[in-house]
Design an enzyme around this catalytic site. Structure first.
Site, PDB file in Angstrom:
ATOM      1  CD  GLU A 134      -3.004   5.476   6.684  1.00 36.36           C
ATOM      2  OE1 GLU A 134      -2.973   5.535   5.440  1.00 36.36           O
ATOM      3  OE2 GLU A 134      -2.092   4.949   7.352  1.00 36.36           O
ATOM      4  N   GLY A 137       2.858  -1.076   4.314  1.00 35.37           N
ATOM      5  CA  GLY A 137       2.908   0.336   3.951  1.00 35.37           C
ATOM      6  C   GLY A 137       4.335   0.779   3.712  1.00 35.37           C
ATOM      7  N   GLY A 138       4.960   1.343   4.740  1.00 38.56           N
ATOM      8  CA  GLY A 138       6.301   1.924   4.618  1.00 38.56           C
ATOM      9  C   GLY A 138       7.312   1.044   3.902  1.00 38.56           C
ATOM     10  CG  HIS A 186      -5.798   1.808   5.146  1.00 44.36           C
ATOM     11  ND1 HIS A 186      -5.402   2.782   6.033  1.00 44.36           N
ATOM     12  CD2 HIS A 186      -4.751   0.962   5.008  1.00 44.36           C
ATOM     13  CE1 HIS A 186      -4.148   2.523   6.407  1.00 44.36           C
ATOM     14  NE2 HIS A 186      -3.734   1.426   5.800  1.00 44.36           N
ATOM     15  CG  ASN A 199      -1.719   1.217   1.419  1.00 41.14           C
ATOM     16  OD1 ASN A 199      -1.813   2.036   0.500  1.00 41.14           O
ATOM     17  ND2 ASN A 199      -2.331   1.361   2.585  1.00 41.14           N
ATOM     18  CD1 TRP A 200       3.358   0.836  -2.838  1.00 40.56           C
ATOM     19  CD2 TRP A 200       3.300   1.862  -4.828  1.00 40.56           C
ATOM     20  NE1 TRP A 200       3.917  -0.006  -3.769  1.00 40.56           N
ATOM     21  CE2 TRP A 200       3.902   0.596  -4.998  1.00 40.56           C
ATOM     22  CE3 TRP A 200       3.156   2.686  -5.952  1.00 40.56           C
ATOM     23  CZ2 TRP A 200       4.348   0.125  -6.229  1.00 40.56           C
ATOM     24  CZ3 TRP A 200       3.598   2.230  -7.185  1.00 40.56           C
ATOM     25  CH2 TRP A 200       4.194   0.962  -7.316  1.00 40.56           C
ATOM     26  CE  LYS A 201      -0.223   3.282   4.643  1.00 46.42           C
ATOM     27  NZ  LYS A 201      -0.093   3.382   6.103  1.00 46.42           N
ATOM     28  CD  GLU A 237      -3.450  -2.559   7.253  1.00 43.01           C
ATOM     29  OE1 GLU A 237      -2.337  -2.786   6.763  1.00 43.01           O
ATOM     30  OE2 GLU A 237      -4.111  -1.541   7.006  1.00 43.01           O
ATOM     31  CB  SER A 262       5.284  -1.740  11.896  1.00 44.60           C
ATOM     32  OG  SER A 262       4.893  -0.389  12.114  1.00 44.60           O
ATOM     33  N   GLY A 297       2.494   2.340  10.691  1.00 41.85           N
ATOM     34  CA  GLY A 297       3.419   3.440  10.506  1.00 41.85           C
ATOM     35  C   GLY A 297       4.128   3.865  11.790  1.00 41.85           C
TER      36      GLY A 297
HETATM   37  P1  PGA Z   1       2.870   0.317   7.626  1.00 46.08           P
HETATM   38  O1  PGA Z   1       1.397   0.495   6.987  1.00 46.08           O
HETATM   39  O2  PGA Z   1       3.426  -0.969   7.067  1.00 46.08           O
HETATM   40  O3  PGA Z   1       3.624   1.519   7.206  1.00 46.08           O
HETATM   41  O4  PGA Z   1       2.689   0.222   9.109  1.00 46.08           O
HETATM   42  C1  PGA Z   1       0.545  -0.584   6.800  1.00 46.08           C
HETATM   43  C2  PGA Z   1      -0.748  -0.115   6.195  1.00 46.08           C
HETATM   44  O5  PGA Z   1      -1.252   0.945   6.563  1.00 46.08           O
HETATM   45  O6  PGA Z   1      -1.326  -0.795   5.317  1.00 46.08           O
END
Ligand code: PGA
Length: 254
Positions: A100, A237-238, A98, A9-11, A170, A216, A176
């Site tokens: 967010e 994500g990251g 998600h 997930n590149w956001k 998640e 993470s 993050g």
């Molecule tokens: P993260 O994000 O790996 O940066 O914690 C995961 C996500 O939000 O899908």
């Protein structure tokens, strides 16, 4: 069918050049180094979907996802993107719910249920995200919150439709933050989710349900997380923004 999946997930990150390089590098590394059977999903920002699709369309086992969609067919919804548009640029999957989106855009279970319906109507695979906040975990509400999000967004579906959905647990406190859920904490919720699916839809659908862990995930914790019986891969994500890290996470899957 239950699958092994590494999803990135590149956001709202990366320039077009960086997105192009990341896609090509992961494909090249995976083809050279990965011998397992897991699938890869890239979820780039909307403007890059088409470009990423063209770079990956010949790569076996690579799929494209949008990060969200609008629940209506079309119309006066400035700034939004429909399921048909997402399909038209080559995506086969879509992230829904998600944290967010839940947190910053006020998306609740009722709206998410409509988005799930709209995705399925257009043949997109929903990757339905759910998870508790730190406050909810500390208040002992982890399982009840996850049950509510699972049932609220998905349990209106027929068994046939539910079997098309991928789940992504998640925990919000792990996204993050560098704080990963321990393998035991993650496995506990994954097993719980699978048991809830079993109670609603029966043994076969529960066993075949793909449940990803997100929060993470890194090369150094992926293997331990993925070795749990109810964790079928990761939504990353990251670490998905770095081709080497993401490839190493993929390689942690059988
Ligand atoms: P993260 O994000 O790996 O940066 O914690 C995961 C996500 O939000 O899908």
């Amino acid at each position: 069918m239950r699958k092994k999946i590494a999803a990135g997930n590149w956001k709202m990150n990366l320039s077009p050049k960086e997105a192009q390089a990341l896609t090509s590098e992961v494909i090249t590394m995976a083809q050279a180094e990965y011998t397992g059977h897991a699938e890869v999903i890239f979820a780039p920002p909307f403007p890059y979907l088409s470009m990423v699709h063209h770079l990956m369309k010949e790569a076996k086992g690579f799929h494209l996802a949008a990060q969200t969609l609008h629940e209506a067919e079309s119309g006066a919804y400035t700034g939004e993107t429909s399921a048909a548009m997402i399909v038209a640029v080559g995506a086969t999957h879509v992230l829904i719910g998600h944290s967010e989106r839940r947190q910053y855009f006020g998306e609740g279970n009722d709206l998410l249920a409509k988005k799930v319906d709209q995705a399925l109507k257009h043949g997109l695979v929903p990757v339905y995200c759910l998870g508790e906040t730190l406050e909810e975990r500390e208040a002992g509400e982890t399982l009840s919150v996850n049950r509510e999000q699972l049932a609220g967004g998905l349990f209106h579906l027929s068994a046939e439709d539910f079997s098309k959905v991928i789940l992504a647990y998640e925990p919000v406190w792990a996204i993050g933050t560098g704080k990963t859920a321990s393998p035991e904490q993650a496995q506990e919720v994954h097993a719980f989710l699978r048991a809830e699916v079993r109670a609603q839809y029966g043994e076969e659908i529960a066993e075949n349900c793909t449940i990803l862990y997100g929060g993470s995930v890194k090369p150094d914790n992926a293997k331990e997380l993925f070795s749990n019986p109810d964790i079928d891969g990761g939504l990353v994500g990251g670490a998905s923004l770095k081709s080497r890290d993401f490839t190493e996470i993929l390689k942690a899957l059988p």
